[in-house]
Design a protein around this motif. Structure first.
Motif, PDB file in Angstrom:
ATOM      1  N   LYS A  43     -21.900 -11.619 -30.891  1.00  0.00           N
ATOM      2  CA  LYS A  43     -21.129 -12.449 -29.975  1.00  0.00           C
ATOM      3  C   LYS A  43     -20.926 -11.721 -28.661  1.00  0.00           C
ATOM      4  N   GLU A  44     -20.515 -12.440 -27.661  1.00  0.00           N
ATOM      5  CA  GLU A  44     -20.101 -11.847 -26.400  1.00  0.00           C
ATOM      6  C   GLU A  44     -18.603 -12.071 -26.257  1.00  0.00           C
ATOM      7  N   ALA A  45     -17.881 -11.012 -25.944  1.00  0.00           N
ATOM      8  CA  ALA A  45     -16.430 -11.093 -25.877  1.00  0.00           C
ATOM      9  C   ALA A  45     -15.931 -10.434 -24.600  1.00  0.00           C
ATOM     10  N   GLN A  46     -14.693 -10.713 -24.276  1.00  0.00           N
ATOM     11  CA  GLN A  46     -14.034 -10.102 -23.131  1.00  0.00           C
ATOM     12  C   GLN A  46     -12.828  -9.311 -23.612  1.00  0.00           C
ATOM     13  N   ILE A  47     -12.623  -8.157 -23.011  1.00  0.00           N
ATOM     14  CA  ILE A  47     -11.440  -7.353 -23.318  1.00  0.00           C
ATOM     15  C   ILE A  47     -10.764  -6.969 -22.006  1.00  0.00           C
ATOM     16  N   ARG A  48      -9.446  -6.797 -22.088  1.00  0.00           N
ATOM     17  CA  ARG A  48      -8.683  -6.360 -20.925  1.00  0.00           C
ATOM     18  C   ARG A  48      -8.152  -4.960 -21.198  1.00  0.00           C
ATOM     19  N   ILE A  49      -8.425  -4.065 -20.259  1.00  0.00           N
ATOM     20  CA  ILE A  49      -8.003  -2.676 -20.422  1.00  0.00           C
ATOM     21  C   ILE A  49      -7.313  -2.207 -19.150  1.00  0.00           C
ATOM     22  N   PRO A  50      -6.422  -1.205 -19.262  1.00  0.00           N
ATOM     23  CA  PRO A  50      -5.818  -0.636 -18.054  1.00  0.00           C
ATOM     24  C   PRO A  50      -6.829   0.229 -17.313  1.00  0.00           C
ATOM     25  N   THR A  51      -6.771   0.216 -16.006  1.00  0.00           N
ATOM     26  CA  THR A  51      -7.694   1.023 -15.204  1.00  0.00           C
ATOM     27  C   THR A  51      -7.000   1.480 -13.927  1.00  0.00           C
ATOM     28  N   TRP A  52      -7.605   2.418 -13.252  1.00  0.00           N
ATOM     29  CA  TRP A  52      -7.073   2.924 -11.988  1.00  0.00           C
ATOM     30  C   TRP A  52      -7.897   2.358 -10.832  1.00  0.00           C
ATOM     31  N   GLU A  53      -7.192   1.863  -9.805  1.00  0.00           N
ATOM     32  CA  GLU A  53      -7.860   1.365  -8.616  1.00  0.00           C
ATOM     33  C   GLU A  53      -7.231   1.989  -7.375  1.00  0.00           C
ATOM     34  N   GLU A  54      -7.993   1.992  -6.279  1.00  0.00           N
ATOM     35  CA  GLU A  54      -7.511   2.597  -5.034  1.00  0.00           C
ATOM     36  C   GLU A  54      -6.230   1.908  -4.555  1.00  0.00           C
ATOM     37  N   CYS A  55      -5.276   2.724  -4.142  1.00  0.00           N
ATOM     38  CA  CYS A  55      -3.994   2.196  -3.657  1.00  0.00           C
ATOM     39  C   CYS A  55      -4.221   1.430  -2.352  1.00  0.00           C
ATOM     40  N   ASP A  56      -3.700   0.195  -2.292  1.00  0.00           N
ATOM     41  CA  ASP A  56      -3.867  -0.621  -1.092  1.00  0.00           C
ATOM     42  C   ASP A  56      -3.001  -0.142   0.062  1.00  0.00           C
ATOM     43  N   THR A  57      -1.931   0.571  -0.265  1.00  0.00           N
ATOM     44  CA  THR A  57      -1.004   1.011   0.785  1.00  0.00           C
ATOM     45  C   THR A  57      -1.567   2.182   1.573  1.00  0.00           C
ATOM     46  N   CYS A  58      -2.040   3.205   0.858  1.00  0.00           N
ATOM     47  CA  CYS A  58      -2.536   4.417   1.532  1.00  0.00           C
ATOM     48  C   CYS A  58      -4.051   4.478   1.572  1.00  0.00           C
ATOM     49  N   HIS A  59      -4.722   3.471   0.982  1.00  0.00           N
ATOM     50  CA  HIS A  59      -6.192   3.410   0.949  1.00  0.00           C
ATOM     51  C   HIS A  59      -6.813   4.654   0.317  1.00  0.00           C
ATOM     52  N   GLY A  60      -6.130   5.156  -0.708  1.00  0.00           N
ATOM     53  CA  GLY A  60      -6.683   6.264  -1.481  1.00  0.00           C
ATOM     54  C   GLY A  60      -6.357   7.654  -0.978  1.00  0.00           C
ATOM     55  N   SER A  61      -5.679   7.777   0.174  1.00  0.00           N
ATOM     56  CA  SER A  61      -5.390   9.114   0.704  1.00  0.00           C
ATOM     57  C   SER A  61      -4.232   9.780  -0.017  1.00  0.00           C
ATOM     58  N   GLY A  62      -3.336   8.991  -0.596  1.00  0.00           N
ATOM     59  CA  GLY A  62      -2.161   9.545  -1.257  1.00  0.00           C
ATOM     60  C   GLY A  62      -1.019   9.851  -0.315  1.00  0.00           C
ATOM     61  N   ALA A  63      -1.270   9.750   0.997  1.00  0.00           N
ATOM     62  CA  ALA A  63      -0.243  10.064   1.996  1.00  0.00           C
ATOM     63  C   ALA A  63       0.445   8.797   2.481  1.00  0.00           C
ATOM     64  N   LYS A  64       1.685   8.931   2.828  1.00  0.00           N
ATOM     65  CA  LYS A  64       2.458   7.810   3.364  1.00  0.00           C
ATOM     66  C   LYS A  64       1.791   7.301   4.645  1.00  0.00           C
ATOM     67  N   PRO A  65       1.736   5.962   4.831  1.00  0.00           N
ATOM     68  CA  PRO A  65       1.112   5.433   6.050  1.00  0.00           C
ATOM     69  C   PRO A  65       1.705   6.064   7.305  1.00  0.00           C
ATOM     70  N   GLY A  66       0.837   6.468   8.241  1.00  0.00           N
ATOM     71  CA  GLY A  66       1.277   7.148   9.453  1.00  0.00           C
ATOM     72  C   GLY A  66       1.259   8.653   9.333  1.00  0.00           C
ATOM     73  N   THR A  67       1.052   9.171   8.103  1.00  0.00           N
ATOM     74  CA  THR A  67       0.955  10.617   7.891  1.00  0.00           C
ATOM     75  C   THR A  67      -0.407  10.933   7.287  1.00  0.00           C
ATOM     76  N   SER A  68      -0.688  12.205   7.109  1.00  0.00           N
ATOM     77  CA  SER A  68      -1.968  12.614   6.522  1.00  0.00           C
ATOM     78  C   SER A  68      -1.778  13.880   5.708  1.00  0.00           C
ATOM     79  N   ALA A  69      -2.752  14.160   4.851  1.00  0.00           N
ATOM     80  CA  ALA A  69      -2.713  15.372   4.044  1.00  0.00           C
ATOM     81  C   ALA A  69      -3.028  16.586   4.909  1.00  0.00           C
ATOM     82  N   LYS A  70      -2.488  17.744   4.482  1.00  0.00           N
ATOM     83  CA  LYS A  70      -2.701  19.004   5.197  1.00  0.00           C
ATOM     84  C   LYS A  70      -3.522  19.959   4.334  1.00  0.00           C
ATOM     85  N   THR A  71      -4.243  20.827   5.009  1.00  0.00           N
ATOM     86  CA  THR A  71      -5.021  21.832   4.275  1.00  0.00           C
ATOM     87  C   THR A  71      -4.081  22.792   3.565  1.00  0.00           C
TER      88      THR A  71
END
Length: 383
Positions: A144-172
């Motif tokens: 048979k063919e079936a569908q399953i729903r699983i939890p997954t990680w997706e890019e954050c829409d707020t910071c677009h994957g940078s992890g930094a608060k909008p208007g700021t940036s990561a530092k070395t």
């Protein structure tokens, strides 16, 4: 002081393979490593460690080993032109280059995630995940063919994957200067490990994104299509590549394994590719014989009961089982006869049965499926 024979130092024969030499050196290095020998005797262990290191440097190099076998220590003496010397006379690459492979093996044992280097940072493959799916026996047989729903990680829409608060940036990271790793030194020995400050990312986020808490990703639900092949059995797994946990620092994602669980069937029991079922028949049908309908996964089938069929008799229907994933032909269906004894008889039915019983007794043993009746066998037992 005259140097000891390199083969003697490592405790191997002169015809030892490269693998034997490497194993012997690893054993010596672990035993006499300065970190494992502190206090009294530390100096002697350090000397043995250096001696083993020098022996391995010479014998692990095919050209140096050949020169040593021909001319002894003179053939590999840097002052005699046997090879180009580096720091401490152990080759141009020094300790870290010459022995990186050995200590990479020693200190990477037990590390998780299959870490690799990418762009100066440590990357790790994501963990594999498991998902239990319950299906019916019919679905297992036909696929048979079936569908399953699983939890997954997706890019954050707020910071677009940078992890930094909008208007700021990561530092070395100031600890590792962006490399993601730091070096620990003790005397001449150096170990590289993941930076404890930035955890191998090479960057620090002063103001983390409030949506993802600085991770750059958020957990969501996703739907996956799973194709279950015909003939799959209990406990077998279907691999969905790349749908496990995401890797870190750009590492590949793990896999998702869908493990099959088959619901208990009301009629059939599965044994590999074969099926078993119980077929109830009346006393009259068993005694007189006749045609009986039996269930299969593809519908009903007929079996012919001979006169006098006994309880527990098994009939085999070829090809009425399940065709397994790796099978060329389907299995068989085994029908086990179960004779049903009537209950709640009327007076008339009781009378008829008693008459039948008397009639059978007059016939002696000829009506018994065994050579002697049960009564006669009991009498023989207590003689």
């Amino acid at each position: 002081m005259a140097k000891r024979d390199y083969y003697e130092v490592l405790g191997v024969a002169k015809n030892a393979s490269e693998d034997d030499i490497k194993k012997a050196y690893r054993k010596m290095a672990m035993k006499h490593h300065p970190d494992r020998n502190q206090g009294e005797g530390a100096k002697a262990s350090e000397e043995k460690f250096k001696e083993a290191k020098e022996a391995y440097e010479m014998l692990s190099d095919a050209q140096k080993r050949q020169a040593y076998d021909q001319f002894g220590h003179a053939g590999v003496d840097p002052n005699a032109g046997g090879f180009r010397g580096g720091p401490e006379g152990f080759g141009g690459g020094g300790f870290a280059e010459a022995f990186g492979d050995i200590f990479g093996d020693i200190f990477s044992q037990g590390g998780g995630g299959g870490g690799q280097r990418r762009g100066g940072q440590q990357v790790y493959r994501g963990a594999d995940l498991s998902y239990a799916m319950e299906i019916t026996l019919e679905e297992a047989a036909l696929g048979k063919e079936a569908q399953i729903r699983i939890p997954t990680w997706e890019e954050c829409d707020t910071c677009h994957g940078s992890g930094a608060k909008p208007g700021t940036s990561a530092k070395t990271c100031t600890t590792c200067h962006g490399s993601g790793t730091v070096h620990l030194r003790q005397g001449f020995f150096s170990i590289q490990q993941t930076c404890p400050h930035c955890h191998g990312t090479g960057k620090i986020i002063p103001e983390p994104c409030t949506t993802c808490n600085g991770q750059g990703k958020v957990k969501k639900q996703k739907t996956l299509e799973v194709k279950i092949p015909a003939g799959i059995n209990e406990g077998q797994r279907i691999a969905l590549r790349g749908h496990g946990e995401p890797g870190t620092q750009g590492g590949p994602a793990g896999d998702l394994y869908v493990e099959i669980r088959i619901k208990q069937h009301d009629i059939f029991e599965r044994d590999g590719d074969d099926l078993h079922c119980t077929v109830p028949v009346s006393v009259i049908t068993a005694a007189l014989g006749g045609s009986v309908s039996v269930p299969t996964l593809g519908g009903e089938a007929e079996i012919e009961l001979p006169e006098g069929t006994q309880h527990g008799k098994t009939f085999r229907l070829r090809g009425k089982g399940i065709k397994g994933i790796r099978s060329n032909y389907p299995g068989d269906l085994y029908c086990h006869i179960q004779i049903e004894i009537p209950i709640k008889l009327s007076e008339h039915q009781r009378k008829l049965l008693k008459e039948l019983d008397e009639s059978l007794k007059k016939g002696g043993d000829k009506h018994s499926p065994t050579a002697k009746s049960w009564t006669d066998r009991m009498k023989d037992l207590f003689k």
